[in-house]
Enzyme design. Structure first.
Site, PDB file in Angstrom:
ATOM      1  N   ARG A   1     -14.402  -9.039 -14.581  1.00  0.00           N
ATOM      2  CA  ARG A   1     -14.704  -7.752 -15.228  1.00  0.00           C
ATOM      3  C   ARG A   1     -16.142  -7.816 -15.707  1.00  0.00           C
ATOM      4  O   ARG A   1     -16.538  -8.759 -16.394  1.00  0.00           O
ATOM      5  CB  ARG A   1     -13.742  -7.538 -16.400  1.00  0.00           C
ATOM      6  CG  ARG A   1     -14.018  -6.297 -17.253  1.00  0.00           C
ATOM      7  CD  ARG A   1     -13.699  -5.029 -16.465  1.00  0.00           C
ATOM      8  NE  ARG A   1     -13.610  -3.851 -17.311  1.00  0.00           N
ATOM      9  CZ  ARG A   1     -14.655  -3.198 -17.819  1.00  0.00           C
ATOM     10  NH1 ARG A   1     -15.872  -3.607 -17.610  1.00  0.00           N
ATOM     11  NH2 ARG A   1     -14.456  -2.121 -18.566  1.00  0.00           N
TER      12      ARG A   1
ATOM     13  N   GLU B   1     -12.512   5.148 -13.561  1.00  0.00           N
ATOM     14  CA  GLU B   1     -11.395   4.491 -12.862  1.00  0.00           C
ATOM     15  C   GLU B   1     -11.088   5.159 -11.520  1.00  0.00           C
ATOM     16  O   GLU B   1     -11.374   6.338 -11.327  1.00  0.00           O
ATOM     17  CB  GLU B   1     -10.137   4.543 -13.734  1.00  0.00           C
ATOM     18  CG  GLU B   1     -10.266   3.825 -15.070  1.00  0.00           C
ATOM     19  CD  GLU B   1     -10.564   2.341 -14.939  1.00  0.00           C
ATOM     20  OE1 GLU B   1     -10.050   1.702 -13.999  1.00  0.00           O
ATOM     21  OE2 GLU B   1     -11.317   1.817 -15.776  1.00  0.00           O
TER      22      GLU B   1
ATOM     23  N   ARG C   1      -8.868 -11.654 -16.961  1.00  0.00           N
ATOM     24  CA  ARG C   1     -10.029 -11.508 -16.073  1.00  0.00           C
ATOM     25  C   ARG C   1     -11.218 -12.254 -16.660  1.00  0.00           C
ATOM     26  O   ARG C   1     -11.410 -12.261 -17.878  1.00  0.00           O
ATOM     27  CB  ARG C   1     -10.404 -10.033 -15.918  1.00  0.00           C
ATOM     28  CG  ARG C   1      -9.306  -9.186 -15.331  1.00  0.00           C
ATOM     29  CD  ARG C   1      -9.680  -7.723 -15.284  1.00  0.00           C
ATOM     30  NE  ARG C   1      -9.867  -7.184 -16.631  1.00  0.00           N
ATOM     31  CZ  ARG C   1     -10.019  -5.887 -16.906  1.00  0.00           C
ATOM     32  NH1 ARG C   1     -10.024  -4.999 -15.924  1.00  0.00           N
ATOM     33  NH2 ARG C   1     -10.173  -5.468 -18.139  1.00  0.00           N
TER      34      ARG C   1
END
Length: 147
Positions: free
Chosen positions: A46, A54, A93
């Protein structure tokens, strides 16, 4: 006596440089969206300091443009991954600043108006720079900041 000190200093500096880990690099195998990628280890990364629109579960405005731009920048390429304070987020992440050659990808996404600068403390080392790029993108109507 001076040569001994000089030799000792050189040996110390060589030992010190040998102890520092090399920059983290990986190949990007998949681009999830405008601010998340998958690297050759299978880990998700990330991007620190930005938030792109998104595309999952539903594409937001400029989400597809951000995804395409990110793919163009990093897909299939070797990237350098730089950590700030945190190693991972609550989803596991890796949190990283991402570079392809001398391109700072997090910043490039903001510069193009395809992500906003968004601070996620404590990882804020580049936040002023990213905020400045966002201000220019807004003023010039780039990407999602188009009138």
């Amino acid at each position: 006596r001076g040569k001994i000190w000089l030799s000792a200093i050189i040996i110390f500096l060589l030992a010190l440089s040998a102890c520092s880990p090399p920059p983290e690099t990986a190949t990007v195998t998949r681009v999830i969206d405008g601010d998340t990628i998958v690297i050759s280890t299978g880990q998700r990364v990330r991007y620190i300091g930005i938030d792109a629109p998104e595309i999952h579960p539903k594409a937001e405005a400029y989400g597809m443009e951000a995804w395409r731009a990110n793919r163009h920048l990093v897909e299939g390429k070797e990237v350098r991954l730089e950590r700030d304070v945190s190693d991972t987020d609550k989803y596991g992440r890796l949190l990283r600043y991402v570079y392809v050659g001398n391109i700072f990808v997090n910043a490039e996404m903001v510069r193009q108006g395809l992500a906003e600068a968004k601070a996620y403390p404590p990882d804020t080392k580049n936040q002023k720079y990213l905020k400045g790029l966002e201000a220019v993108a807004r003023e010039t109507g780039r990407g999602m900041w188009a009138k």
